[in-house]
Design a protein around this motif. Structure first.
Motif, PDB file in Angstrom:
ATOM      1  N   GLU A 474       0.944  -1.752   0.064  1.00 31.62           N
ATOM      2  CA  GLU A 474      -0.342  -0.197   0.042  1.00 31.62           C
ATOM      3  C   GLU A 474       1.505   1.109  -0.167  1.00 31.62           C
ATOM      4  N   GLY A 475       2.022   1.125  -1.171  1.00 30.12           N
ATOM      5  CA  GLY A 475       2.653   2.317  -1.210  1.00 30.12           C
ATOM      6  C   GLY A 475       2.558   3.177  -2.115  1.00 30.12           C
ATOM      7  N   SER A 476       1.317   3.291  -2.844  1.00 32.60           N
ATOM      8  CA  SER A 476       1.198   4.490  -4.605  1.00 32.60           C
ATOM      9  C   SER A 476       1.552   5.812  -3.802  1.00 32.60           C
ATOM     10  N   PHE A 494       9.488   2.143   1.759  1.00 35.36           N
ATOM     11  CA  PHE A 494       9.518   1.335   0.699  1.00 35.36           C
ATOM     12  C   PHE A 494      10.722   0.262   1.694  1.00 35.36           C
ATOM     13  N   THR A 495      10.912  -0.871   1.101  1.00 31.08           N
ATOM     14  CA  THR A 495      12.326  -2.412   1.810  1.00 31.08           C
ATOM     15  C   THR A 495      12.589  -2.365   0.704  1.00 31.08           C
ATOM     16  N   GLY A 520      -6.196  -7.980  -1.015  1.00 31.27           N
ATOM     17  CA  GLY A 520      -6.965  -6.809  -1.338  1.00 31.27           C
ATOM     18  C   GLY A 520      -5.955  -6.281  -1.246  1.00 31.27           C
ATOM     19  N   LYS A 521      -3.978  -6.037  -1.699  1.00 33.51           N
ATOM     20  CA  LYS A 521      -3.635  -4.956  -1.018  1.00 33.51           C
ATOM     21  C   LYS A 521      -2.893  -4.184  -1.784  1.00 33.51           C
ATOM     22  N   GLU A 522      -2.534  -3.265  -2.216  1.00 31.54           N
ATOM     23  CA  GLU A 522      -2.143  -2.641  -3.290  1.00 31.54           C
ATOM     24  C   GLU A 522      -0.231  -3.256  -2.961  1.00 31.54           C
ATOM     25  N   ILE A 523       0.362  -3.468  -3.727  1.00 30.86           N
ATOM     26  CA  ILE A 523       1.960  -3.971  -3.621  1.00 30.86           C
ATOM     27  C   ILE A 523       2.610  -3.712  -4.940  1.00 30.86           C
ATOM     28  N   CYS A 524       3.568  -2.026  -4.183  1.00 31.38           N
ATOM     29  CA  CYS A 524       3.957  -1.149  -5.306  1.00 31.38           C
ATOM     30  C   CYS A 524       5.572  -1.242  -5.376  1.00 31.38           C
TER      31      CYS A 524
END
Length: 956
Positions: A474-476, A494-495, A520-524
């Protein structure tokens, strides 16, 4: 007559400023350096000049750090370079007789009678290590206003040089390009730029420090000068500020006030990869003059960043506020005015106009400073132009490039050294960072249990080592702030998940196996390029800005538990029926899928895995349970063909069975049930069985969303056993999910009579020894078990363990929440120590447990008499205490005045001694006798042994 002498030979005031610098001068010998001592002196007032100078060389070991760091470095004297000849200016026509060098040079006059003196020496150091170069001369100029008695203090500067081992690379000492000598007008802003330059590209750090003095053997080691005051000290006037920018080196004095010469020092350090390589400590002089002049003004940008390969363009403008002032603009960068972006293979260029208001002309120029010096022509009013730099990949470096604009006024070419000229200056520093270009056009695509990342190669292929891949759940919402990349992806949450080696390695597969809960989550993702530093191979790698953010979303349906219902009530063979929703699974996860079911007892954890159920079955019956004594909590998880977690009902989707407790009351049964479920139960049906008959609904309770619910079933026969279960009706309020949700509790039974004892009250007690009284405070329990209490019984015992005897009772409704009672124990002193407790009896005769005892300790008192008359007249015939209570005799010994024993007993305090002599029938004579007494003070928690000595007079 000018005297050419060495330091220490004559105390005369003339030193104003200076520094020592060092530079490698033999490519075949990294330990060989040219040392340059630069001093600024005014020989005229004292008639003192230095044809030659000395430099001390010291080795520094131990705690080698910044000047002033805690701890003491170890200094070892190596040598002193003596009689270093002055190396600038014309040959001195008439050298003094004691000047021990041939054909000495005079130095160069820079203003009035002030000289710049250069002394060069070559020295080969013993090898890698840290060295300190020291120069001192007596004395400072007598007109320094911020140093008390400056004419009596030695002038001192030092430089520390770290000769690096081969693994670190060569190290040239730094150079300071601008002179440490300047004028300032009282009441006008003053600035100064040291013009720091390091040809190795090392980082420079600047900070102020007081001027120091050093004059061995009288003043050694170097110490701050006596009574040093900073130029902004309140002594020189209010509301001043004096500071130095640690990055650019700009010194700002806002504003000078009191006239005179000011001395101060500053340190310029050079750093490489976090290692301090050395420093130069320069001592500077500023003369504040009462003059009607304003310094020039330079207008341009402060700092900027640019990607390598792009063109940088910025404008500048210099002008003077005073109409009749001259104006001269220079670039004080590098030893030849070509540092910063002007010293690289693709140098920046300058073009612009010199505005001449006298002749109404604008003359183009393409260089600084030569074109601004018109050989005596009318000075310009304004100089403006543009710096243009077409950057390349070779210009990338970790440190910024620095452009130093330096403007002066009143600089006369016909008489440049005239003492009457007041020359004010202005400095403007522009820092330029050439940033390595980032990768571009990052795209991400979902595959089977992988995310495919692809990006385009960055420019500057010759310097790219590889790429860093960063990920954030969820990093957008993050955006790269500026081209300067002041916030790295790591700083933005960010990792770093991988590093790809190689310029052309522009793809990456991420399986996300290290993450849980991604559905269900956004991966950025973002990617950065890792570069070598083209300008210095000794510098650590550089990281570019990040690419655009590219994201994927793992779209799974939520997994809902829908049933956790007791279907069989048993202590050993109980059963619970379970069901859950059927979730749609993202194609990211490979088939086939399976459900894993986990159970925890009593709504607690840890949970254990109890079953694996293949898709698409969404029901399960859990058997062989004890449903009578506990509830059960369940969660469901989905796993893919690789055995990796896909989905879970954990968190808000975890649920428990309903657990019911039934307890008898007065012609009623009190029901209480608990549950922890992720859905909302709108109502609860209460089903009852009378004496083993069928279960029928008897009431409905509206749901509140709480975990605990209650109901009182009243008007019942106390001789009938009633059994109950609760049926909940609920919903997830989600489309496509089972609705309504119907779940049953286990069954529980009770008679409609109160067999529960009442709660014990709370009791506290204190005693008054002198008043012979006890004070009791009795408080009611705040629990519901006290609702039908009829009376409170107070008991007393001589220990916490009892036995207890009833003392009195209170009607429960005769007092409020608490009551206080005072008991008079006069005549009942034997009850002064003991413990009180209380219990309650309810209206049905149920007796509650005993409360915690509250104890009152003994009141020990022992007061001895000091005279008795054993003459058998019945009055005071026996030696005994005047008063004793709660004490027990262990032993008493009586002695005569010579220490001979007279009597011993361990009887009791009422008859200690009747005047007889032990082991005989004789009576003791009149006189004073002494006793030693051991006794115990009684205590509830145990007796305490005491001792006492004293005397008693025996009279017949």
């Amino acid at each position: 007559m000018l005297l050419c002498s060495l330091p220490g030979s004559l105390k005369a005031t003339h030193n104003l400023a200076g520094q020592i610098t060092a530079e490698q001068n033999d490519p075949n010998n990294p330990n060989s350096y040219q040392l340059t001592l630069t001093t600024y002196t005014d020989p005229a007032p004292a008639g003192v000049d230095r044809c030659a100078a000395n430099i001390e060389i010291w080795a520094v070991t131990g705690n080698v750090g910044r000047p002033g760091d805690p701890g003491s470095p170890i200094y070892t004297f190596i040598t002193e370079l003596t009689d270093i000849p002055r190396a600038n200016g014309p040959v001195q026509a008439n050298p003094p007789s004691d000047c021990n060098i041939n054909n000495p040079l005079e130095g160069v006059v820079v203003k009035g009678t002030i000289k710049r003196n250069l002394y060069y020496a070559t020295y080969v150091f013993p090898g890698p290590g840290t060295y300190e170069l020291r120069y001192y001369d007596v004395a400072r100029h007598e007109s320094v206003v911020n140093i008390s008695n400056s004419n009596e203090l030695a002038f001192y500067v030092e430089t520390r040089l770290f000769i690096t081992p081969p693994i670190i690379g060569n190290n040239n000492g730094l150079i300071l390009l601008n002179e440490p000598l300047d004028d300032a007008c009282s009441g006008k802003l003053w600035t100064h730029n040291p013009g720091g330059f390091d040809q190795d590209g090392d980082s420079l750090v600047y900070y102020l420090r007081p001027s120091f003095q050093y004059e061995p053997p009288n003043v050694s080691p170097p110490i701050p000068v006596n009574n040093f005051l900073w130029p902004d000290d309140p002594f020189f006037g209010p509301n001043h500020s004096f500071s130095m920018d640690s990055i650019t080196g700009l010194v700002t004095w806002d504003v000078p006030d009191q006239l005179g010469i000011y001395n101060f020092a500053y340190v310029v350090e050079e750093w490489r990869d976090g290692v301090l390589l050395g420093y130069v400590i320069r001592d500077m002089a500023v003369q504040v003059i009462d003059c009607d002049n304003d310094p020039p003004v330079i207008e341009t940008i402060m700092d900027t960043c640019i990607y390598a390969g792009e063109q940088l363009k910025f404008d500048f403008k210099a002008w003077d506020p005073n109409d009749d002032d001259s104006l001269y603009l220079e670039l004080n960068n590098g030893p030849f005015g070509d540092n910063g972006p002007f010293s690289v293979s693709n140098p920046a260029t300058i073009d612009g106009l010199i505005v001449d208001p006298f002749n109404n002309t604008q003359t183009p120029f393409t260089d600084l400073p030569q074109s601004t010096i018109n050989n005596g022509a009318p000075p310009p009013d304004t100089i403006k132009g543009t710096v243009t730099w077409n950057t390349t990949c070779e210009n990338i470096r970790s440190q910024f490039y620095q452009v130093d604009f330096y403007a002066t006024d009143n600089k006369s070419y016909s008489a440049p050294n005239s003492a009457g000229n007041t020359t004010l200056s202005a400095n403007k520093i522009v820092t330029i960072r050439v940033i390595p270009p980032p990768p571009i056009n990052l795209t991400v695509t979902k595959g089977s249990r992988v995310v495919q990342l692809d990006w385009e190669e960055t420019g500057c292929a010759d310097f790219v080592l590889g790429y860093n891949i960063y990920r954030k759940v969820e990093g957008s919402d993050w955006m790269q702030d500026t081209v300067c990349c002041e916030q790295s992806p790591a700083d933005a949450g960010f990792t770093l998940v991988d590093y790809q080696t190689g310029f052309s390695n522009t793809s990456f597969l991420d399986s996300l196996t290290d993450l849980d809960g991604i559905f269900g989550k956004e991966i950025c993702y973002v990617v950065t390029a890792i570069y070598d530093d083209p300008g210095n191979q000794d510098i650590e790698t550089l990281e570019s800005c990040a690419t655009n953010i590219a994201c994927v979303e793992i779209i799974n349906d939520e997994l809902f538990l829908t049933n956790d219902s007791v279907s069989v009530n048993s202590a050993t063979l109980g059963e619970i029926f379970l069901s859950w929703s059927y979730p749609e699974i993202d194609s990211f996860f490979p088939e086939p899928y399976s459900f894993r079911l986990y159970r925890a007892n009593n709504n607690g954890f840890p949970a254990i895995r109890i079953a694996t159920i293949p898709f698409p079955d969404t029901t399960y019956t859990d058997t062989d349970l004890n449903t009578e004594i506990r509830p059960y909590n369940y969660r469901v998880e989905v796993y893919d063909a690789l055995g990796l977690l896909v989905n879970t009902s954990d968190g808000k989707q975890i649920g428990s069975s309903i657990y019911l407790t039934a307890s008898g009351a007065n012609n009623a049964v009190d029901l209480s049930w608990t549950e922890y479920v992720p859905w909302f139960n709108s109502s609860y049906e209460i089903h009852r069985s009378d004496n083993g008959g069928p279960f029928l609904p008897v009431a409905t309770v509206t749901g509140t969303g709480q975990n605990v619910h209650t109901y009182l079933d009243e008007g019942l026969n106390p001789n009938v056993e009633y059994c109950y279960f609760i049926r909940s009706i609920g919903t997830h309020m989600e489309d496509g999910v089972k609705d309504p949700l119907i779940n049953d509790s286990q069954k529980d039974c009770a008679y409609a009579r109160d067999e529960e004892p009442p709660c014990p009250p709370f009791i506290s007690a204190t005693g008054e020894c002198e008043a012979l009284s006890h004070t009791l405070t009795i408080s009611k329990s705040e629990l519901a078990c006290g609702n039908d209490t009829d009376s409170v019984i107070v008991v007393f015992g001589f220990s916490q363990q009892g036995p207890f005897d009833k003392r009195f009772s209170l009607g429960y409704n005769q007092f409020g929440q608490d009551t206080t009672i005072i008991l008079d124990l006069t005549g009942r002193e034997e009850d002064l120590a003991g413990c009180y407790a209380a219990y309650s009896i309810d209206t049905l005769g149920n007796v509650g447990p005993l409360s915690e005892p509250a104890c009152i300790d003994f009141c020990p008192v022992l007061i001895m008499s000091n005279v008795f008359t054993p003459n058998n007249d019945g009055i005071n015939d026996v030696f005994k205490p005047k008063l004793f209570r709660d004490v027990r005799l262990r032993e008493i010994k009586i002695f005569d005045r010579w220490g001979r024993p007279m009597w011993t007993t361990n009887g009791d305090f009422s008859n200690l001694w009747q005047g007889q002599v032990d082991f005989s029938n004789q009576m003791a004579n009149e006189g004073v006798y002494y006793y030693y007494l051991r006794y115990e003070e009684l205590g509830i928690g145990g007796n305490v042994l005491k001792e006492m000595t004293g005397w008693v007079t025996l009279l017949r």
